[in-house]
Design a protein around this motif. Structure first.
Motif, short mmCIF file in Angstrom:
data_model
loop_
_atom_site.label_atom_id
_atom_site.label_comp_id
_atom_site.label_asym_id
_atom_site.label_seq_id
_atom_site.Cartn_x
_atom_site.Cartn_y
_atom_site.Cartn_z
N ALA A 162 0.93 -1.16 0.06
CA ALA A 162 -0.16 -0.09 0.10
C ALA A 162 0.80 1.30 -0.05
N ILE A 163 0.69 2.10 -1.14
CA ILE A 163 1.46 3.29 -0.97
C ILE A 163 0.47 4.62 -0.77
N ASP A 164 0.78 5.14 0.07
CA ASP A 164 -0.23 6.39 0.34
C ASP A 164 0.67 7.74 0.41
N GLY A 165 0.13 8.98 0.02
CA GLY A 165 0.83 10.26 0.16
C GLY A 165 0.14 11.36 -0.53
N PRO A 166 0.48 12.46 -0.36
CA PRO A 166 -0.26 13.48 -1.16
C PRO A 166 0.20 13.55 -2.65
N GLY A 167 -0.70 14.44 -3.46
CA GLY A 167 -0.56 14.52 -5.04
C GLY A 167 0.89 14.92 -4.96
N GLY A 168 1.71 14.46 -6.30
CA GLY A 168 2.76 15.04 -6.67
C GLY A 168 4.17 14.42 -5.70
N ALA A 169 3.79 13.45 -4.94
CA ALA A 169 5.01 12.90 -4.22
C ALA A 169 5.66 11.75 -4.94
N GLY A 170 4.94 11.45 -6.12
CA GLY A 170 5.55 10.47 -6.78
C GLY A 170 5.11 9.06 -6.92
N LYS A 171 3.92 8.94 -6.25
CA LYS A 171 3.40 7.91 -6.24
C LYS A 171 3.15 6.75 -7.16
N SER A 172 2.44 7.42 -8.33
CA SER A 172 2.06 6.59 -9.50
C SER A 172 3.44 6.31 -10.24
N THR A 173 4.38 7.07 -10.44
CA THR A 173 5.75 6.68 -11.22
C THR A 173 6.40 5.67 -10.40
N ILE A 174 6.38 5.74 -9.14
CA ILE A 174 7.14 4.83 -8.11
C ILE A 174 6.46 3.51 -8.09
N SER A 175 5.16 3.55 -7.83
CA SER A 175 4.37 2.43 -7.59
C SER A 175 4.59 1.47 -8.94
N LYS A 176 4.39 2.13 -10.29
CA LYS A 176 4.54 1.22 -11.53
C LYS A 176 5.80 0.51 -11.64
N LYS B 25 -5.92 -2.53 5.00
CA LYS B 25 -5.18 -2.38 6.42
C LYS B 25 -4.09 -3.35 6.97
N ASP B 26 -4.44 -4.62 5.87
CA ASP B 26 -3.44 -5.85 6.62
C ASP B 26 -2.22 -5.85 5.49
N ALA B 27 -1.87 -4.93 4.69
CA ALA B 27 -1.08 -5.09 3.48
C ALA B 27 0.48 -5.47 4.31
N GLU B 28 1.16 -6.27 3.53
CA GLU B 28 2.23 -6.79 4.05
C GLU B 28 3.35 -5.85 4.09
N LEU B 29 3.23 -4.64 3.25
CA LEU B 29 4.24 -3.69 3.14
C LEU B 29 3.38 -2.16 3.16
N LYS B 30 3.48 -1.39 3.97
CA LYS B 30 2.66 0.01 3.86
C LYS B 30 4.11 1.25 3.72
N ILE B 31 3.66 2.08 2.54
CA ILE B 31 4.72 3.09 2.55
C ILE B 31 3.89 4.46 2.43
N PHE B 32 4.66 5.63 3.00
CA PHE B 32 3.94 6.81 2.98
C PHE B 32 4.81 7.65 2.38
N LEU B 33 4.56 8.13 1.11
CA LEU B 33 5.46 8.98 0.21
C LEU B 33 5.18 10.44 0.63
N THR B 34 6.08 11.11 0.87
CA THR B 34 5.92 12.73 1.14
C THR B 34 6.78 13.57 0.46
N ALA B 35 6.46 14.76 0.01
CA ALA B 35 7.52 15.73 -0.42
C ALA B 35 7.10 17.15 -0.28
N ASP B 36 8.03 18.07 -0.12
CA ASP B 36 7.95 19.38 -0.02
C ASP B 36 6.60 19.88 -1.00
N PRO B 37 5.69 20.72 -0.48
CA PRO B 37 4.74 21.13 -1.49
C PRO B 37 5.33 21.89 -2.79
#
Ligand code: DC
Length: 223
Positions: A9-23, A135-147
């Motif tokens: 599970a990879i969560d975080g605000p828009g523009g933190a790179g979630k889609s590119t990185i998750s792919k 909620k029971d994902a084997e790995l959870k990541i929270f990706l952030t970056a400066d706005p």
């Protein structure tokens, strides 16, 4: 759920790179990639096209009743129509964020996402994946970056796609701040870091740095 499952599970605000990185992470680990933001964007596009506004809860529910969202070969289909390109505009970003606070929208998409995560091992990215969908994902990541870093990334992306006509960096920055506020302050499943998520600040990291870090964590957990 069997022990051999592996879901990230990879969560975080828009523009933190979630889609590119998750792919990339999904391809490297041989997992399915599910972009849940694209699902909220497709709903935002449909409701906008149908002229429904976020205050019209009956209208939203009526349109949702005859809306189909699917993924096919990495493309997102809205009622069978490929909308992968048309959901990437500032207007659709705003609509997705506004409609995503409505309970029937979250229920419809959350249920769909849960089914996807039950039938395949996935890398799923969004705002509430680690806190609500898996909620029971084997790995959870929270990706952030400066706005401001996130705004610069989004602006560059729009320029590269030739979609920055009439758009300024300041406008993108304001949009990002407004969406952050909406996404973190809504009542239902707001964006927040799951207690057991690993936080990665990508402001000064390259894409390979971030993907390497996540793949390393995944390989450690998989052992
Ligand atoms: O990740 P994105 O920018 O494509 O997401 C668009 C919007 O969809 C975002 O502003 C909030 C909403 N969203 C959500 O509420 N829950 C998710 N799991 C994913 C996205």
């Amino acid at each position: 759920m069997s022990k051999s499952r592996f879901r990230i599970a990879i969560d975080g605000p828009g523009g933190a790179g979630k889609s590119t990185i998750s792919k990339i992470v999904a391809a490297r680990l041989g997992l399915e990639y599910v972009d849940t933001g694209a699902m909220y964007r497709a709903i935002g596009l449909k409701l906008t096209e149908e002229g429904v506004n976020p205050e019209d809860l009956d209208g939203v529910e009526r349109v949702l009743g005859h809306t189909r969202i699917e993924f096919s070969d990495g493309r997102i289909l809205l009622d069978g129509r490929d909308v992968s390109g048309s959901i990437r505009t500032p207007e659709v970003s705003k609509a997705a964020s506004s409609f995503s606070r409505i309970p029937c929208v979250r229920k419809k998409l959350g249920d769909l996402q849960r089914i996807m995560s039950e039938t395949s091992d996935v890398v799923m990215d969004g705002r509430d994946i680690g806190t609500n969908v898996i909620k029971d994902a084997e790995l959870k990541i929270f990706l952030t970056a400066d706005p401001m870093v996130r705004a610069q990334r989004r602006f560059r992306e729009l320029q590269e796609k030739g979609k920055a006509v009439g758009v300024t960096l300041e406008m993108v920055y304001q949009d990002i701040c407004q969406r952050d506020y909406q996404d973190t302050h809504r009542e239902l499943n707001p964006l927040s870091k799951a207690e057991d998520a690993v936080e990665i600040d990508t402001s000064h990291m390259t894409i390979p740095d971030v993907t390497d870090a996540i793949v390393r964590l995944a390989e450690e957990r998989r052992k």
